[in-house]
Structures are given as C-alpha cells and as structure tokens.
Design a protein around this motif. Structure first.
Motif, PDB file in Angstrom:
ATOM      1  N   ARG A 214      -7.935  -1.063   4.094  1.00  0.00           N
ATOM      2  CA  ARG A 214      -8.514  -2.396   4.226  1.00  0.00           C
ATOM      3  C   ARG A 214     -10.032  -2.327   4.262  1.00  0.00           C
ATOM      4  NH1 ARG A 214      -4.017  -5.873   6.058  1.00  0.00           N
ATOM      5  NH2 ARG A 214      -3.078  -4.488   7.594  1.00  0.00           N
TER       6      ARG A 214
ATOM      7  N   GLY B 199      -7.566  -8.679  -5.752  1.00  0.00           N
ATOM      8  CA  GLY B 199      -7.341  -8.182  -4.410  1.00  0.00           C
ATOM      9  C   GLY B 199      -5.894  -7.857  -4.101  1.00  0.00           C
ATOM     10  N   ARG B 200      -5.057  -8.834  -4.374  1.00  0.00           N
ATOM     11  CA  ARG B 200      -3.653  -8.645  -4.027  1.00  0.00           C
ATOM     12  C   ARG B 200      -3.102  -7.384  -4.691  1.00  0.00           C
ATOM     13  NH1 ARG B 200       0.830 -10.556  -6.117  1.00  0.00           N
ATOM     14  NH2 ARG B 200      -0.385 -11.674  -7.682  1.00  0.00           N
TER      15      ARG B 200
ATOM     16  N   ARG C 175     -12.724  -8.697  -5.512  1.00  0.00           N
ATOM     17  CA  ARG C 175     -11.689  -8.803  -4.487  1.00  0.00           C
ATOM     18  C   ARG C 175     -10.867 -10.059  -4.673  1.00  0.00           C
ATOM     19  NH1 ARG C 175     -14.405  -9.207   0.620  1.00  0.00           N
ATOM     20  NH2 ARG C 175     -16.441  -8.819  -0.320  1.00  0.00           N
TER      21      ARG C 175
ATOM     22  N   PHE D 107     -11.371  -1.620   0.936  1.00  0.00           N
ATOM     23  CA  PHE D 107     -11.242  -2.793   0.099  1.00  0.00           C
ATOM     24  C   PHE D 107     -12.501  -3.641   0.154  1.00  0.00           C
ATOM     25  CE2 PHE D 107      -9.437  -6.036  -2.272  1.00  0.00           C
ATOM     26  CZ  PHE D 107      -9.416  -7.240  -1.603  1.00  0.00           C
ATOM     27  N   PHE D 108     -13.064  -3.728   1.370  1.00  0.00           N
ATOM     28  CA  PHE D 108     -14.218  -4.582   1.513  1.00  0.00           C
ATOM     29  C   PHE D 108     -15.490  -4.023   0.912  1.00  0.00           C
ATOM     30  CE2 PHE D 108     -13.150  -8.468   3.423  1.00  0.00           C
ATOM     31  CZ  PHE D 108     -11.936  -8.249   4.064  1.00  0.00           C
TER      32      PHE D 108
ATOM     33  N   LEU E 272      -4.503  -4.088  -3.246  1.00  0.00           N
ATOM     34  CA  LEU E 272      -3.910  -3.703  -1.967  1.00  0.00           C
ATOM     35  C   LEU E 272      -2.515  -3.143  -2.176  1.00  0.00           C
ATOM     36  CD1 LEU E 272      -5.195  -6.666   0.184  1.00  0.00           C
ATOM     37  CD2 LEU E 272      -5.666  -4.244   0.593  1.00  0.00           C
TER      38      LEU E 272
ATOM     39  N   THR F 192      -0.356  -1.547   4.559  1.00  0.00           N
ATOM     40  CA  THR F 192      -1.721  -1.203   4.141  1.00  0.00           C
ATOM     41  C   THR F 192      -2.484  -0.625   5.329  1.00  0.00           C
ATOM     42  OG1 THR F 192      -1.532  -3.238   2.919  1.00  0.00           O
ATOM     43  CG2 THR F 192      -3.619  -2.080   2.795  1.00  0.00           C
ATOM     44  N   SER F 193      -2.986   0.567   5.172  1.00  0.00           N
ATOM     45  CA  SER F 193      -3.645   1.216   6.305  1.00  0.00           C
ATOM     46  C   SER F 193      -4.988   0.561   6.581  1.00  0.00           C
ATOM     47  CB  SER F 193      -3.843   2.693   6.016  1.00  0.00           C
ATOM     48  OG  SER F 193      -4.844   2.823   5.032  1.00  0.00           O
ATOM     49  N   LEU F 194      -5.465   0.828   7.763  1.00  0.00           N
ATOM     50  CA  LEU F 194      -6.760   0.299   8.177  1.00  0.00           C
ATOM     51  C   LEU F 194      -7.863   0.782   7.247  1.00  0.00           C
ATOM     52  CD1 LEU F 194      -8.410  -1.267  10.261  1.00  0.00           C
ATOM     53  CD2 LEU F 194      -8.552   0.821  11.607  1.00  0.00           C
TER      54      LEU F 194
ATOM     55  N   ARG G 239      -1.340   0.930  -1.330  1.00  0.00           N
ATOM     56  CA  ARG G 239      -0.329   1.430  -0.415  1.00  0.00           C
ATOM     57  C   ARG G 239       0.335   2.692  -0.933  1.00  0.00           C
ATOM     58  NH1 ARG G 239       2.302  -3.780  -0.285  1.00  0.00           N
ATOM     59  NH2 ARG G 239       0.994  -5.170   0.961  1.00  0.00           N
TER      60      ARG G 239
END
Lengths: 881, 119
Positions: free
Chosen positions: A9, A24-25, A20, A12-13, A28, A4-6, A32
């Motif tokens: 992430r 969330g899982r 989330r 995501f927030f 993510l 998962t790239s920065l 990818r």
C-alpha cells in the motif's frame, strides 16, 4: 490470496495520482501476487519514470536497462553519448553563453582551490612529525616583564635553563618523554662555499619525542647530550641532497662548524621542519642539527636558552601536566609569581595564521558561490530563451524526461569544463601566490595536491548538477503546456526582483573588496614612496664574517676589512665601496648612554638610538647627505683623534639651537663631533628616524661587516665579482648574503604587498563575476519581457527606448548594490585601518572612484543583452503567442 | 554500427512481451502476466508497476486500447479491463520481431547459434 500488505500500500502511493486513479485497482490486485522485494524493485524502477512522463509521445522507447528483463545493457551508454553530442552541439551554437559559464566557473573554482591549497599546506596539512596534537611546549613566565616595554611581549615566552629541563625530565609523570632544542648560528665550511648557517641543537630525546626517524644513519644518543663526546651532526634532507647530491656515503664524513669538525651520523627525512618558537625563533630551515652536548652554551641555572617540548602520554592532558611542570621546572630560588605554562605546540605553530587564512578560505568560498549563482542565473536566462524551442520539441513528441536529461548533460559538460579550467587556474594561481607570499611556515611544501584537485573537480561537477537541476526542476513542474503558453513569461516580474536582489548583493560585496584592495594598494604605494634617506638604486650589500677564532684582535679584523674594501673598490663596475657594522634601515633600535661635555647631567640614556661603525666613504656610498661638516674618512683610524658623525635627529635632540660641530661626546673615549648626516629611516618604514651615532669601524672592529658597493651597472651581474673580491683577501670568509638594497627593502614590505595583491586579486575576480552576473540577469530579463518589448515596438516605441527600459533594471540593481557596498566598505575598511600607512580608511576619492567604476561595470555588462531588447522583431514575438 | 535505440519504434522488453501477449487474444492485466509467464517458462515476470506503466504508455502511443464492448465470454469479472492490440501496435510488434529474426540469422551465420540444419 494474501491481502494487500502494508508495504504494498505504501509503495502504491509512490505512483502519480493520475496513474493510481486509472490503474489502481488492477495494480493492487497484481501486487498481491508478488513478493515485497519484487514490488519494491518494480516500484523504484517504474514510479519515477511515470512521474517524469508527462508529455505526449510514445514513451515506449527503451531508456535504460531493466534489471530482470533486459539482456542488452549497452543502451544507457548509447543514450548518454547521444546526449553528450547533442549537448556539445547546443553549446557550440551559443558560444558566448558557454564561454561565460565556463569562465565564471573556472575563475570561481580556480580562486577557491588556489587559496585552499595554500591554507591546506600551511595549516591543515599535518605537521611533519607524528601525532602533533600530543606535543606540548613549556614556557616560563615572568609577569613583571609586562611592565617593561622592551620585554613585555616576551613575558610568557621564557626559555628554560638546562637544570630546569633535567628536573622536569626526571620527575614528570604525564609525558612519554620531554626534550629541549635551540638554535645557533655557525660558519659552515667543508661543504661547498663557506656559509653562515642556522644550526639546530637537540637533546637526544627530541627526535623520539617528535616521532621522527632519520632516513639514513641514526639520531643522537644519550651520551651525546653530555659535553665532551665526539661532536656529531645530522643533516636535513634538502641540505644533504644539495651538498652531496644524495650520496649515501656522506655518513662518517665531516663538516666544519666554526672550524670544528662534526661527523655526519644521519640524514633527517624530507619535509622535516621544527622551529624554535618565541623571540629567538625563526622560520629558517636548519640544514644541520647538533646534539646538546656539542653546543658550548651554558648549562647552569639562570641561563635560559632552550625551548622544551614533550609528548603527552595517551589520555594525559595539558591541565593535568601543568602543576607538575610548575613544580619541577623553575629553580628553587625562583621568584614568586614566576611560573610555567604548557601550550599545545600545534596551536602555536598554526597560531596567528589560523584566523586570517580561514577568513581567506571563507572569502574564496563566497567567490565560488557567487560564481555558481551567476552560472545558474546565466542558465536561467538561456532557459527562458529556449522555452519556445523546448515547448515545440515537446509538442512534436520528445519526452520531457529526455529534455531534462539533455539539460542535465549540458550542465554537467559545463561543470566539467569549468572545473577543468578551474584546476588549471588553481595550479597557476597557487604558484603565483607562493612567489608573493611572505615566509609562512611550511610554505615551501605547498603545492596543488590531489586532494585539492578533486575538491575542485567535485565542486565543478556538483555545481553542474545543482544548477542543472534547478532549471530542469522548473521545467518538470511547469509542464510543456504552461511552457508553450503565457505562464512562463509572466513569471518574469516576480523572478526579476529576486535576481535583482542577488545582483545587488554581489555588487555590494565586490565594492567592499575593491575598496579594500584599493586602500591596501594605495597604502603600499605610500610605503614604497617614502624617502628612506639614502639612495637605494645601484647599491649592493654583502655580509661577511670575520670570526674571532680566525682573527682574535680587533686590529687584525680592521686591517682585513680595509683590504677587502680596497679589493671591492677595484672591481670593475664599482663606483665606490664601503661598509658598516649594521645596515641602515634594518637594524633594531636600542638605547645608548653617553655624556656630553659641558652639560650638567653626567650621562644621558638616549632611547631610540643606534650606533653604527662605518668604513670610510660610507656616506658617499650610501648616498646619505652630509648636512654639516664631513663624513668618516680614511684618516679617522684608531690612533688619531676619536671622532663621531651624528644624525640629524641626534643633533636636534641635544643641540637644538646650535651647530653640534666641535662638541664632544663622552662615550668610552671623548669623541669630537665632525659631521651631521641626514636621517635614515629604519625598518618598517613607518617609524621615527633613530638618533644615530656613526663611528669609524676600525675603532672597534666587530666580527661581522656589511660591505656596501655602489655601481652603475646591473647590480646582480656584479654579485660573483663581489664574492671573489672578498675571497681574494681571505678565501674562508663566510659570506651570508649578497643582495641589492632595493630588493631588501621590497622584501621588508612583503607582508603589505602580499595583503594588497591578494585583496586586489579577490576584488578583480569578484568584479568579473559580478559583471557576469549582471550580464546574465539582464539577458534573462530581456528574454522574459520580449513579448512586452514586441508589443511596445509594434505600438511605435523606438529601439533606443526599449534598450533604456532594459537597462533600467540593471541600473537599479547597481545603485542599490553600490549604496549597500559603500556602507559595507566603510565598516569593513575600519578593520583594515591598522594595515594602512598614511591613509585614512575613509578616503573619499578612493570610494568615489570605486563606486563609479562599479556602476560603469554594471552598465557595460548589461548593455550587450539590453541591445537585444531593441532588436526584437515585434511580429515574431506576437506570433509566438 | 546501428544501435537498437536508433531503430525506429524500438520496443522496451516489457512492451514487446505485452504486445506479444495481446497478439492472439484480448486480455486483461492479470491475463497478460499469466500468458507471458507461461510462454517464457517463468523467465519473465512482470511487476504491477512495469505492467501497468507500460500499458499506460502503449495506450498513449496508440499501440493498444481498452477493448470495447462486452467482457470476455468466459464470464470473468465484468469490472476487469481488457486490452486490445491496434493495427499500429501490431505493426510495431512485427517490425521488432523481424529485427530479431535478422539478428538470429546473423548469429547463425556466425556460428553463435546452432543453425537449424544442425551443422
């Protein structure tokens, strides 16, 4: 499978915590498989919506098109028009609220825009010549003049002499070029009625320095700077249009200035205006310009009659150019201490207008902010009342997002309507201001222009969004659960303190403005009620010229004037006609020196005196009382015993204990005092009367005369006949002005009137807005406390008591506001003190009256919503819980 | 003219695709994405926000639910959540498909689409 790239992430927030947690899982995991840009778009699209989602209900309805999926883009427009229709319907159901919001906004925007237009036109609009910041004017300074009262204000406004200009022009190194200009007054003939006009004088370098090109023909050439060339002239655009209707064949025709022909060689562009600054300056537009060589004035050292300007080279500064100017301009034998100053011309032109006008702009912005605050408050009041409705709708499935969007749409509708009204008020207001304004420079160019219009509308829409967002934001944060429950109402106490404070400040500001307006108005009233010493009504003045090139001898002029007086007297409707060399009230005082027979001192230099040459019948026509003796008669012509009539003040000055009749004054001839006339005030109404000496006009008939005509008819109707009468004696007589005395006097108080009216208008607007504010805040307070009211009522409270309870908040805010306002007004009015005539800044009756009026306003404005407090049906409110 | 947003239970495109994917089989998130991509031949790509955001809303609307019971027999990750279309969801899907059918019919009648008869 990449990790998962920065970015992923971080994105995501951006989602709500609940989302989330739940997904969330999986999010993510899928993230990818997608590119960063795709993720970005996807997140930016979905995350806000998930934040706004909150309520129940299927939110699977399409709200707006998604870029990669949706073939139908029309839906955004569809829901928008739905929202608009819904918004209009809602506003129609609450006409009072809608009207108050629109009116408040309209007033605020209208005032702000009108003032802005005037400010913009006068200051912010670029000067009608190129890159004005590069233009500099040069003034000679004479420090010792500061000692002499009559010269003090001119000590650093010294004009240049022609040789000084020539030296500067040849030797300077920091300017693209320098030029000189001046004004003079000539009698114009050969273009319409004979008229006395102001004529601009320009060196050939002036128009290039200003970067101004004639739209027809040419400007002046270097040869025309020298005397002896064929006289030519440039016409201003307005003059050209008025006199020839914009005829292009005007080039080559001649106009006559003081009977001398000048060939028209060009027409200047519209809007061009360049005035001489300093004490010889005027704001009069110049219809005609002539070259320096065509003006007869002296070109030697010591004859300082020109204003010099120059355009700096790129990169050159005032500071760099000044030492050189100081070297070149003054004459070789110029005294020590005499110097030169260079000043930016742009700063000069805007000069003393900048501060007051920007203050005005600030005041109007404050007005606008009050308006916006009020409307926000109004909306908050409405919001509280609609809580129940919205909570119900949410429970029935309306998305919170939808409701928020509808609120926003309503607010934007209000904002647009308000700014639309504001624009109309701005246009009308600007016209009104202009008709009242004193002769500010370039005031003729002021009009409501597109930039200002869009400023107004932008303000309206921005305001709509801003105060539309505030309640919407509150709704998002609180959630429907809270809105249905008690939380919404119990916030009332906390918020009302804040709102009460805002209202108090609004009332305080309003009080300050009202007091200022009242003071200025009262002062103006005092001014206008002054006894001028003569009878204004029914008195007409006409200024005519008998130039020396037509009448070389004083005796000729005297005879001509006598004939004109007879002609005027025979005009039907004229009771009496007379004339004077200088109009009482409007002339500037000087000093006269004369002797009094029988007194030890040979001569008296009598300051603050004026000399007036008058025609027979003067005192009768003017309505000035003769206190002793007689006025000037027909028999007092040249040849008989020279006589004089003196004013009260002069009599008191030299003959305090006895009658001056029969005394002799040594003034050229020996004059016998034959009468004492009542004092006449002179201009600016607030100074001491002058000691005046009246002599017969024929004694030394000057080249100009102010004819005076008294009539019982409507004065303006007589104007044409008056002109005809004068022209019947000599058709070429330039008549520069025909006006009634009352209008002249009114005009002289133009500044005071403008100030007073402006302040009163501001104050009334502020009062209206403050009243609206009180209305809104009380509405809100009543709505939020409706449960409390209901319970009280159920427990037996009387409606009147509830109303009083509701009013108490407004009363409290009003008292605090008035108290603050009185303090503020006391301080602010001291700034006004120099504008007040026969009035103390601390004038108890005015303060008391204004404070009382404002309190009454606050109570009245809060009464209507307060009445609702008494009408709340207790059962309904309790049931809502 | 009736507008799409006026039709009852009108579905967002994402919602439509997801329901379509679940019409024949319970799937988990990734599975839905794969099915949609395959079916539309890559035309429609769902992002994680769109996918799970819509899944969340579909659940709230009662059109889908988390599949109860045992994971997929093919022995995939037991932690994966499978989704199942409810009768209500199926109804909504059917209605949407019907509307599209009507539109296609009209389009054919207006010769916007070639008719099945190849006129």
């Amino acid at each position: 499978m990449k990790g998962t790239s920065l970015v992923a992430r971080i994105l995501f927030f951006l989602y709500p915590p609940s989302f989330r947690k739940e997904y969330g899982r999986e999010w993510l995991e899928l993230a990818r498989l997608r590119s960063t840009s795709f993720l970005l778009k996807d997140t930016l699209r979905m995350a806000p919506r998930l934040w706004l989602d909150g309520g129940t209900g299927p939110a699977v309805r399409k709200i707006s098109p998604r870029v990669s999926l949706d073939p139908f883009r029309a839906s955004a427009m569809e829901t928008l028009s739905q929202d608009i229709r819904f918004g209009l319907r809602t506003l129609r159901k609450r006409p009072l609220f809608a009207l108050m919001s629109v009116a408040t906004l309209g007033l605020g925007i209208g005032a702000a825009t009108a003032i802005f237009s005037v400010v913009e036109g006068v200051i912010l609009r670029p000067l009608p010549y190129e890159r004005p910041e590069e233009v500099v004017s040069a003034w000679q300074t004479y420090p010792e003049w500061q000692e002499e009262p009559s010269l003090a204000h001119m000590w650093d406004w010294g004009y240049l002499a022609y040789p000084g200009y020539e030296r500067w022009r040849e030797g300077q190194t920091h300017f693209q070029d320098v030029a000189i200009h001046a004004t003079t007054v000539r009698n114009l003939s050969g273009a319409g009625d004979p008229e006395r006009i102001t004529v601009g004088i320009a060196s050939s370098s002036l128009f290039p320095v200003l970067g101004v090109q004639p739209i027809l023909g040419r400007a002046f050439t270097a040869e025309e700077d020298e005397p002896g060339t064929v006289p030519v002239a440039l016409l201003s655009y307005d003059f050209w249009r008025e006199s020839s209707g914009g005829d292009e064949s005007v080039l080559g025709t001649a106009i006559r200035l003081n009977e001398d022909p000048f060939t028209v060689v060009g027409v200047l562009p519209p809007g061009f205006e360049f005035r001489v600054m300093g004490f010889m300056g005027s704001t009069v537009e110049k219809p005609v310009w002539i070259p320096v060589g065509a003006d007869g004035r002296q070109r030697r050292e010591g004859s300082h009659s020109y204003e010099a300007v120059g355009r700096l080279l790129p990169g050159a500064t005032l500071e760099q150019a000044t030492p050189e100017a100081r070297n070149l301009i003054p004459a070789a034998d110029e005294e020590e201490g005499h110097s030169v100053r260079l000043v930016s011309r742009k700063a000069l032109e805007a000069g003393d207008l900048q501060t007051p006008l920007f203050l005005l702009l600030g005041a109007s912005v404050v007005l606008l902010l009050i308006a916006c605050g009020n409307v926000a408050s109004l909306l908050m009041g409405e919001l509280a009342r609609r809580t129940h409705e919205m909570a119900t709708r949410t429970a029935l499935g309306a998305g919170r997002r939808r409701i928020v969007r509808q609120l926003l749409t309503e607010s934007v509708i209000l904002g647009l309507a308000g700014s639309g009204l504001g624009v109309l008020l701005a246009i009308w207001g600007t016209k009104a201001l202009l008709s009242l304004a004193p002769a500010l420079p370039r005031i003729g160019q002021v009009q409501v222009n597109p930039a200002v219009l869009s400023f107004g509308m932008g303000l309206g829409v921005l305001t709509g969004l801003l105060f539309g967002l505030a309640p919407a934001w509150a709704l998002i944060r609180r959630g429907s659960r809270e809105s249905l429950g008690m939380g919404w109402r119990s916030r009332g106490r906390r918020d009302s303190g804040f709102h009460g404070g805002v209202i108090s400040v609004e009332l305080a500001l309003t009080l300050i403005l009202l007091v200022s307006g009242a003071l200025l108005t009262r002062s103006l009233g005092n001014l206008m009620a002054l006894d001028t010493g003569f009878a204004q009504d029914g008195l007409i003045m006409a200024r005519a010229y008998l130039p020396s090139y037509r009448y070389a001898e004083s005796a000729e002029r005297g005879a001509q004037v006598g004939r004109m007086q007879l002609a005027l007297a025979s005009v039907p409707g004229v009771r009496t006609a007379s004339g004077t060399s200088s109009l009482p009230f409007f002339n500037a005082p000087g000093s006269l020196s004369y002797g009094i027979e029988g007194r030890p001192e040979a001569e008296v230099l009598s300051p603050h005196t004026s000399l007036r040459l008058v025609l027979p019948g003067f005192f009768e026509t003017m309505g000035i009382r003769i206190l002793e003796g007689r006025g000037i008669l027909d028999t007092d012509r040249a040849g008989g015993q020279p006589v004089a009539v003196i004013s009260e003040t002069m009599a008191r000055r030299h003959w305090p204990d006895e009658s001056p009749l029969g005394a002799r004054i040594l003034f050229g001839d020996t004059l016998e005092v034959v009468g004492v006339a009542a004092d006449v005030l002179h201009e600016s109404l607030d100074a001491e009367p002058l000691a005046t000496m009246y002599l017969p006009f024929h004694r030394e008939a000057g080249t100009s005369i102010n004819f005076l005509v008294r009539t019982d008819m409507d004065p303006e109707a007589l104007f044409p006949s008056i002109r005809e009468a004068i022209w019947s004696v000599d058709g070429e007589t330039p008549i520069s002005r025909v006006a009634t005395l009352p209008s002249l006097i009114r005009n002289s108080a133009r500044d005071e009137r403008f100030r007073a009216i402006l302040m009163v208008v501001f104050a009334l607007c502020a009062a209206l807005l403050a009243g609206a504010g009180v209305f809104g805040v009380t509405s809100r307070s009543v709505a939020q406390r409706s449960k409390e009211m209901g319970i009280r009522k159920a427990l037996g409270a009387q409606p009147a008591g509830l109303v009083k309870l509701a009013l108490s908040g407004a009363l409290r805010a009003g008292l605090v506001g008035v108290a603050m306002g009185l303090l503020g007004a006391f301080w602010a009015s001291r700034l006004l003190a120099r504008y007040l005539f026969e009035l103390q800044p601390w004038d108890p009756p005015i303060y008391a009256a204004v404070a009382g009026a404002l309190l009454a306003l606050a109570l009245a404005a809060s009464y209507i919503p307060a009445r609702r407090a008494g009408r709340v049906p207790p059962m309904e409110v309790l049931r809502e819980e | 003219m009736a507008r799409r947003s006026d039709w009852p239970d009108s579905l967002t495109p994402a919602a439509f695709q997801i329901l379509m994917a679940l019409a024949d089989e319970d799937r988990h998130g990734l599975g839905i994405v794969e099915e949609v991509e395959t079916r539309t031949r890559g035309e429609v790509t769902l992002g994680p926000g769109t996918l799970y955001g819509t899944i969340k809303r579909l659940r709230e609307a009662g059109f889908i639910l988390e599949a109860p019971g045992a994971p997929h027999p093919s022995g995939e990750d037991p932690r994966r959540r499978y989704y199942h279309i409810t009768p209500t969801g199926r109804e909504a899907l059917t209605r949407e498909a019907r509307q599209m059918e009507i539109m296609v019919h009209v389009a054919r009648a207006k010769a916007i689409l070639d008719s099945a008869e190849g006129r």
